[in-house]
Each structure stands twice: as structure tokens, then as C-alpha cells.
Design a protein around this motif. Sequence first.
Motif: not given
Length: 119
Positions: A17-44
Motif C-alpha cells: 500500500l505504501y508502494i501503491q501510494k507513491v507510485e500513483r505520484k510517480g515515485k518508486t518502490k526503491e524510494e520507499v525502501d530507502q525510507i524504510i532502510f534509513w528509518l530502521t536500519g534494515y537492508d533489502d
Amino acid sequence: MTEHKIYSMSFGKVYPLYIQKVERKGKTKEEVDQIIFWLTGYDDQELKQIIDEEKDFRTFFKDAPQLNPNRELIKGVICGIRVEEIEEPLMQEIRYMDKLIDELAKGKKMEKILRNSES
């Protein structure tokens, strides 16, 4: 006090749902992942495992390798509530992520989304 339903909700069910939300606005899954990685320290690989194992939001944040200390610089309103005023720690973490995803969907530059201590 009853627990918020989102705490036991699978992160993997909300992630698309996060990905769908940003893709509707021309953003990407990779950008969502970048946010998650920055916030939590998780990797791919760790993120994929969390999704595959259907871990809930409580576990997602409890097991986060390194919650970014600059997340406390996240300010503003999400769902009608100021994120900096949320008293419940887990709900605040969830709303931090919601706020960052919302900023991405609104076209904010990634450098501004990923707060630096100098900002």
C-alpha cells in the motif's frame, strides 16, 4: 486499554500500500525502501524476510537493527495528529514512517525526507 489493531497487522500487508501510494505520484518502490532502510536500519534482504515471514508492526520495529536517531526530527501532522506529540512509542514509530511515505508521495525531495542533524 485496547491495543491498536495495526500493531498486530502484518507489515507485508501494508508495504504494498505504501508502494501503491507513491507510485500513483510517480515515485518508486526503491524510494520507499530507502525510507524504510534509513528509518530502521534494515537492508533489502532483511526487509524481504520480514515480508515473507509476515512479521507484524510490533516485531518490525522491535527487531529493527538501528532506529535512526534523526527520526526524532520528523515533525508535522499525519492522520490529524502531530507526530512529535504521540506518547505511545510504537504508534509514534509507525506514524514516523507514515509521515515519511506521505512526504515522498507529495513530491518532497529525498534529502529533505531523510532528515540530517544539520537540517
